[in-house]
Design an enzyme around this catalytic site. Structure first.
Site, PDB file in Angstrom:
ATOM      1  N   HIS A 198       0.871  -1.304   0.091  1.00  0.00           N
ATOM      2  CA  HIS A 198      -0.028   0.098  -0.270  1.00  0.00           C
ATOM      3  C   HIS A 198       0.841   1.341   0.051  1.00  0.00           C
ATOM      4  O   HIS A 198       0.685   2.292  -0.620  1.00  0.00           O
ATOM      5  CB  HIS A 198      -1.043  -0.155   1.262  1.00  0.00           C
ATOM      6  CG  HIS A 198      -1.646   1.488   1.413  1.00  0.00           C
ATOM      7  ND1 HIS A 198      -2.780   1.568   0.748  1.00  0.00           N
ATOM      8  CD2 HIS A 198      -1.490   2.342   2.066  1.00  0.00           C
ATOM      9  CE1 HIS A 198      -3.382   2.588   1.055  1.00  0.00           C
ATOM     10  NE2 HIS A 198      -2.554   3.125   1.868  1.00  0.00           N
ATOM     11  N   GLU A 199       1.829   1.212   0.811  1.00  0.00           N
ATOM     12  CA  GLU A 199       2.830   2.526   0.847  1.00  0.00           C
ATOM     13  C   GLU A 199       3.446   2.653  -0.206  1.00  0.00           C
ATOM     14  O   GLU A 199       3.868   3.710  -0.859  1.00  0.00           O
ATOM     15  CB  GLU A 199       3.835   2.338   2.081  1.00  0.00           C
ATOM     16  CG  GLU A 199       3.083   2.293   3.664  1.00  0.00           C
ATOM     17  CD  GLU A 199       2.323   3.672   3.864  1.00  0.00           C
ATOM     18  OE1 GLU A 199       2.987   4.648   3.418  1.00  0.00           O
ATOM     19  OE2 GLU A 199       1.092   3.496   4.037  1.00  0.00           O
ATOM     20  N   GLU A 215      -6.059   7.346  -1.016  1.00  0.00           N
ATOM     21  CA  GLU A 215      -6.021   6.237  -0.391  1.00  0.00           C
ATOM     22  C   GLU A 215      -6.384   4.944  -1.303  1.00  0.00           C
ATOM     23  O   GLU A 215      -5.889   3.749  -1.488  1.00  0.00           O
ATOM     24  CB  GLU A 215      -6.588   5.956   0.921  1.00  0.00           C
ATOM     25  CG  GLU A 215      -6.062   7.119   1.825  1.00  0.00           C
ATOM     26  CD  GLU A 215      -4.675   6.547   2.487  1.00  0.00           C
ATOM     27  OE1 GLU A 215      -4.212   5.623   1.862  1.00  0.00           O
ATOM     28  OE2 GLU A 215      -4.084   7.157   3.287  1.00  0.00           O
ATOM     29  N   HIS A 252       1.222   4.460  -3.015  1.00  0.00           N
ATOM     30  CA  HIS A 252       1.479   6.084  -2.815  1.00  0.00           C
ATOM     31  C   HIS A 252       2.729   6.597  -3.856  1.00  0.00           C
ATOM     32  O   HIS A 252       2.820   7.694  -4.111  1.00  0.00           O
ATOM     33  CB  HIS A 252       1.611   6.491  -1.409  1.00  0.00           C
ATOM     34  CG  HIS A 252       0.354   6.413  -0.735  1.00  0.00           C
ATOM     35  ND1 HIS A 252      -0.862   7.039  -1.276  1.00  0.00           N
ATOM     36  CD2 HIS A 252       0.073   6.020   0.471  1.00  0.00           C
ATOM     37  CE1 HIS A 252      -1.662   6.784  -0.247  1.00  0.00           C
ATOM     38  NE2 HIS A 252      -1.342   6.179   0.707  1.00  0.00           N
TER      39      HIS A 252
END
Length: 266
Positions: free
Chosen positions: A132-133, A191, A136
């Site tokens: 997930h990070e 997100e 970004h």
């Protein structure tokens, strides 16, 4: 009467001159401010990369990074050994031995995982958070957030006044930039984009994407508790649709034929 009229005209003339001079002065201030803003806004990618590297180096220096023979480092190295790059951005990983439950990824591909997060996450969940990070990063959210910090944060004046050259930043300015990387907050749309990009990153690297869902569920269950977690605040506190995000990613993993692994710590 004629004398009074002449005095009145002279006074008006003086007032016009004063107002004009004041307007020129204010316009000059606005022009200088605009010039400074343009200098900061037109910062190049190369300059951005230098400031990111400086900030990451500062954080690595000012946080406890376990040695290569430390169990935290060994575990992270094992989990990420095949994760070389994301969308052409080379990745590097380190552990910060701190009490906060967090992880973050920088525009240059530096991924930092906190030991307290590793304590509560299974391998699958930890990889889910990392995915997930990294999402970004690949969606350029972290790059845009860092650029915004350069424009508005503590280092903006030094960077703007340096013009086309790299500004020498103080320890406090580097600390502020580092904090912006650690605590970057994103919109609900961002997100969701990072969820999808992270999912695709995990799948592309032969990692079960259910780990991301499981990690979200665990972090969500910790909301309102005593655990110190910037990650919970970043990912969930401002987003009331957390349950919808989890449901959406669960449905995607199920549709793609992935089996949910057992949620066992390490």
């Amino acid at each position: 009467m004629k004398n009074i009229t002449m005095k009145f005209i002279a006074a008006i003339a003086c007032l016009i001159v004063a107002v004009s001079a004041n307007a020129q002065f204010n316009l000059g201030k606005v022009a200088n401010a605009a010039k400074k803003g343009v200098q900061a806004f037109t910062i190049t990618d190369a300059q951005m990369a230098n400031y990111v590297k400086e900030s990451v180096d500062w954080m690595d220096k000012n946080n406890k990074v376990p040695g290569e023979d430390d169990p935290y480092t060994i575990r992270l190295r094992k989990l990420t050994s095949n994760l070389k790059d994301a969308d052409g951005i080379p990745l590097n990983f380190k552990v910060y031995d701190v009490i906060d439950v967090n992880a973050f990824a920088c525009p240059d591909g530096s991924v930092r995982v906190f030991s307290s997060l590793m304590d509560i996450m299974s391998d699958e969940e930890l990889l889910g958070v990392i995915g997930h990070e990294i999402g970004h990063v690949t969606k350029r959210h972290s790059k845009n957030a860092f650029k915004q910090q350069l424009l508005t944060g503590a280092a903006k004046d030094a960077i703007a006044s340096a013009g086309g050259t790299a500004a020498k930043l103080s320890e406090s300015q580097l600390g502020s930039l580092g904090e912006s990387l650690i605590g970057a907050k994103y919109s609900q749309k961002q997100e969701s984009e990072a969820d999808d990009a992270g999912y695709e990153f995990l799948v592309a690297n032969a990692i079960n994407p259910w780990g991301m869902v499981m990690a979200f569920e665990k972090l969500q269950s910790m909301e309102g508790g005593d655990v110190k977690s910037n990650m919970i605040q970043k990912m969930f506190s401002s987003h009331p649709d957390t349950a919808k995000r989890i449901k959406r990613m669960s449905e995607r993993a199920t549709k793609d034929g992935y089996t949910r692994p057992e949620s066992e710590k390490k």
